[in-house]
Design a protein around this motif. Structure first.
Motif, PDB file in Angstrom:
ATOM      1  N   PHE A   1       0.861  -1.183   0.000  1.00  0.00           N
ATOM      2  CA  PHE A   1       0.000   0.000   0.000  1.00  0.00           C
ATOM      3  C   PHE A   1       0.896   1.232   0.000  1.00  0.00           C
ATOM      4  CE2 PHE A   1      -2.290   3.447   2.017  1.00  0.00           C
ATOM      5  CZ  PHE A   1      -3.524   3.398   1.387  1.00  0.00           C
ATOM      6  N   ILE A   2       0.648   2.133  -0.941  1.00  0.00           N
ATOM      7  CA  ILE A   2       1.412   3.376  -1.015  1.00  0.00           C
ATOM      8  C   ILE A   2       0.431   4.531  -1.105  1.00  0.00           C
ATOM      9  CG2 ILE A   2       3.030   4.754  -2.382  1.00  0.00           C
ATOM     10  CD1 ILE A   2       4.324   2.186  -3.283  1.00  0.00           C
ATOM     11  N   TRP A   3       0.582   5.489  -0.230  1.00  0.00           N
ATOM     12  CA  TRP A   3      -0.234   6.697  -0.245  1.00  0.00           C
ATOM     13  C   TRP A   3       0.398   7.680  -1.223  1.00  0.00           C
ATOM     14  CZ3 TRP A   3      -4.928   7.286   1.156  1.00  0.00           C
ATOM     15  CH2 TRP A   3      -5.467   8.551   1.354  1.00  0.00           C
ATOM     16  N   LEU A   4      -0.393   8.223  -2.140  1.00  0.00           N
ATOM     17  CA  LEU A   4       0.112   9.126  -3.181  1.00  0.00           C
ATOM     18  C   LEU A   4      -0.640  10.459  -3.111  1.00  0.00           C
ATOM     19  CD1 LEU A   4       0.195   6.523  -6.081  1.00  0.00           C
ATOM     20  CD2 LEU A   4       2.202   7.538  -4.985  1.00  0.00           C
ATOM     21  N   VAL A   5      -0.106  11.395  -2.336  1.00  0.00           N
ATOM     22  CA  VAL A   5      -0.728  12.716  -2.317  1.00  0.00           C
ATOM     23  C   VAL A   5      -0.511  13.366  -3.680  1.00  0.00           C
ATOM     24  CG1 VAL A   5      -0.473  12.990   0.167  1.00  0.00           C
ATOM     25  CG2 VAL A   5       1.323  13.836  -1.347  1.00  0.00           C
ATOM     26  N   ASN A   6      -1.222  14.450  -3.953  1.00  0.00           N
ATOM     27  CA  ASN A   6      -1.112  15.068  -5.282  1.00  0.00           C
ATOM     28  C   ASN A   6       0.339  15.471  -5.562  1.00  0.00           C
ATOM     29  OD1 ASN A   6      -1.653  16.915  -3.188  1.00  0.00           O
ATOM     30  ND2 ASN A   6      -2.148  18.513  -4.637  1.00  0.00           N
ATOM     31  N   HIS A   7       0.722  15.244  -6.814  1.00  0.00           N
ATOM     32  CA  HIS A   7       2.070  15.540  -7.325  1.00  0.00           C
ATOM     33  C   HIS A   7       3.171  14.851  -6.510  1.00  0.00           C
ATOM     34  CE1 HIS A   7       0.491  18.228 -10.298  1.00  0.00           C
ATOM     35  NE2 HIS A   7      -0.206  18.849  -9.363  1.00  0.00           N
ATOM     36  N   SER A   8       2.981  13.551  -6.243  1.00  0.00           N
ATOM     37  CA  SER A   8       3.985  12.789  -5.506  1.00  0.00           C
ATOM     38  C   SER A   8       4.343  11.524  -6.281  1.00  0.00           C
ATOM     39  CB  SER A   8       3.468  12.416  -4.112  1.00  0.00           C
ATOM     40  OG  SER A   8       2.407  11.489  -4.211  1.00  0.00           O
ATOM     41  N   ARG A   9       5.328  10.825  -5.776  1.00  0.00           N
ATOM     42  CA  ARG A   9       5.733   9.551  -6.373  1.00  0.00           C
ATOM     43  C   ARG A   9       6.167   8.602  -5.279  1.00  0.00           C
ATOM     44  NH1 ARG A   9       9.472  10.180 -10.765  1.00  0.00           N
ATOM     45  NH2 ARG A   9       8.265  12.009 -11.242  1.00  0.00           N
ATOM     46  N   GLY A  10       6.109   7.326  -5.585  1.00  0.00           N
ATOM     47  CA  GLY A  10       6.534   6.306  -4.639  1.00  0.00           C
ATOM     48  C   GLY A  10       7.074   5.105  -5.385  1.00  0.00           C
ATOM     49  N   ARG A  11       7.760   4.236  -4.665  1.00  0.00           N
ATOM     50  CA  ARG A  11       8.322   3.021  -5.257  1.00  0.00           C
ATOM     51  C   ARG A  11       7.846   1.806  -4.473  1.00  0.00           C
ATOM     52  NH1 ARG A  11      12.179   3.794  -8.999  1.00  0.00           N
ATOM     53  NH2 ARG A  11      13.281   5.765  -9.020  1.00  0.00           N
ATOM     54  N   ALA A  12       7.634   0.734  -5.202  1.00  0.00           N
ATOM     55  CA  ALA A  12       7.244  -0.534  -4.580  1.00  0.00           C
ATOM     56  C   ALA A  12       7.958  -1.664  -5.305  1.00  0.00           C
ATOM     57  CB  ALA A  12       5.736  -0.730  -4.660  1.00  0.00           C
ATOM     58  N   THR A  13       8.456  -2.617  -4.552  1.00  0.00           N
ATOM     59  CA  THR A  13       9.053  -3.821  -5.128  1.00  0.00           C
ATOM     60  C   THR A  13       8.079  -4.963  -4.891  1.00  0.00           C
ATOM     61  OG1 THR A  13      11.279  -3.010  -4.711  1.00  0.00           O
ATOM     62  CG2 THR A  13      11.027  -5.370  -5.105  1.00  0.00           C
ATOM     63  N   LEU A  14       7.659  -5.576  -5.978  1.00  0.00           N
ATOM     64  CA  LEU A  14       6.685  -6.663  -5.920  1.00  0.00           C
ATOM     65  C   LEU A  14       7.339  -7.958  -6.363  1.00  0.00           C
ATOM     66  CD1 LEU A  14       3.743  -4.912  -7.818  1.00  0.00           C
ATOM     67  CD2 LEU A  14       4.329  -4.723  -5.395  1.00  0.00           C
ATOM     68  N   ASN A  15       6.822  -9.069  -5.825  1.00  0.00           N
ATOM     69  CA  ASN A  15       7.213 -10.381  -6.322  1.00  0.00           C
ATOM     70  C   ASN A  15       5.964 -11.057  -6.854  1.00  0.00           C
ATOM     71  OD1 ASN A  15       7.434 -13.538  -5.686  1.00  0.00           O
ATOM     72  ND2 ASN A  15       9.393 -12.717  -6.334  1.00  0.00           N
ATOM     73  N   LEU A  16       5.929 -11.251  -8.151  1.00  0.00           N
ATOM     74  CA  LEU A  16       4.826 -11.944  -8.834  1.00  0.00           C
ATOM     75  C   LEU A  16       5.460 -13.117  -9.564  1.00  0.00           C
ATOM     76  CD1 LEU A  16       3.053  -8.742 -10.190  1.00  0.00           C
ATOM     77  CD2 LEU A  16       2.522 -10.021  -8.118  1.00  0.00           C
ATOM     78  N   ASP A  17       5.520 -14.264  -8.897  1.00  0.00           N
ATOM     79  CA  ASP A  17       6.340 -15.355  -9.410  1.00  0.00           C
ATOM     80  C   ASP A  17       5.645 -16.296 -10.378  1.00  0.00           C
ATOM     81  OD1 ASP A  17       4.698 -16.656  -7.651  1.00  0.00           O
ATOM     82  OD2 ASP A  17       6.301 -17.584  -6.478  1.00  0.00           O
ATOM     83  N   GLY A  18       4.330 -16.160 -10.545  1.00  0.00           N
ATOM     84  CA  GLY A  18       3.642 -17.070 -11.445  1.00  0.00           C
ATOM     85  C   GLY A  18       2.876 -16.342 -12.521  1.00  0.00           C
ATOM     86  N   PRO A  19       2.603 -17.019 -13.626  1.00  0.00           N
ATOM     87  CA  PRO A  19       1.837 -16.392 -14.696  1.00  0.00           C
ATOM     88  C   PRO A  19       0.404 -16.111 -14.256  1.00  0.00           C
ATOM     89  CG  PRO A  19       2.124 -18.717 -15.148  1.00  0.00           C
ATOM     90  CD  PRO A  19       2.929 -18.413 -13.923  1.00  0.00           C
ATOM     91  N   GLY A  20      -0.181 -15.084 -14.825  1.00  0.00           N
ATOM     92  CA  GLY A  20      -1.571 -14.766 -14.510  1.00  0.00           C
ATOM     93  C   GLY A  20      -1.838 -13.284 -14.524  1.00  0.00           C
ATOM     94  N   TYR A  21      -3.019 -12.906 -14.024  1.00  0.00           N
ATOM     95  CA  TYR A  21      -3.443 -11.510 -13.944  1.00  0.00           C
ATOM     96  C   TYR A  21      -3.427 -11.102 -12.481  1.00  0.00           C
ATOM     97  CZ  TYR A  21      -5.633 -12.802 -18.408  1.00  0.00           C
ATOM     98  OH  TYR A  21      -5.891 -13.278 -19.664  1.00  0.00           O
TER      99      TYR A  21
END
Length: 153
Positions: free
Chosen positions: A94-114
């Motif tokens: 979960f990342i809070w994005l106030v107006n005119h901001s940016r954030g970074r997230a590292t995700l692990n999605l190890d299998g095929p799919g949506y």
């Protein structure tokens, strides 16, 4: 910017507009489609934006060539505050994005799919901002169901 025909062709090329896959093309087909870039170490990167006054992710569909780790940069160029609720194996991010901001997230999605992501804060015109990360590939043999072969595009 992608034309409607180019978007349609890309959905067809990725196999996202066939039986049992058409939902993603219908729900998110009005947004752009982006591709993650792969670094030499195998980690992938992508940027997803919220453009001013559009109430949509750009791209709305992000395609990863295979499962693994991806570093997302999320940019809120809108005048409103949003957030990002992101999928990741083991725990959602979960990342809070106030107006005119940016954030970074590292995700692990190890299998095929949506994998669906959203900005569920506020109403955002009735549905919130909704997007999908599509991980290409096939399930490993140990994860496949014991059933007859299914048609492939």
């Amino acid at each position: 910017m992608t034309t409607t025909q180019e978007r349609s062709d890309l959905l067809d090329q990725l196999g996202l507009n066939t039986q049992n896959k058409a939902t993603i093309g219908r729900l998110l087909g009005t947004g752009n489609i982006g591709h993650a870039t792969e670094e030499p170490d195998g980690r992938m990167r992508a940027t997803i934006r919220i453009n001013p006054d559009e109430l949509a992710w750009d791209p709305a569909i992000l395609v990863m060539p295979h499962g693994g780790d991806i570093e997302l940069e999320l940019v809120n160029d809108d005048l409103n505050t949003h957030c990002a609720l992101l999928p990741s194996n083991g725990d959602r991010k979960f990342i809070w994005l106030v107006n005119h901001s940016r954030g970074r997230a590292t995700l692990n999605l190890d299998g095929p799919g949506y994998y669906w992501f959203s900005s569920p804060t506020g109403n955002d015109e009735g549905r919130g901002l909704t997007g999908a990360i599509v991980v290409l590939g096939d399930a490993p043999p140990e994860a496949r169901l014991d059933r007859p072969e299914q048609p492939r595009p």
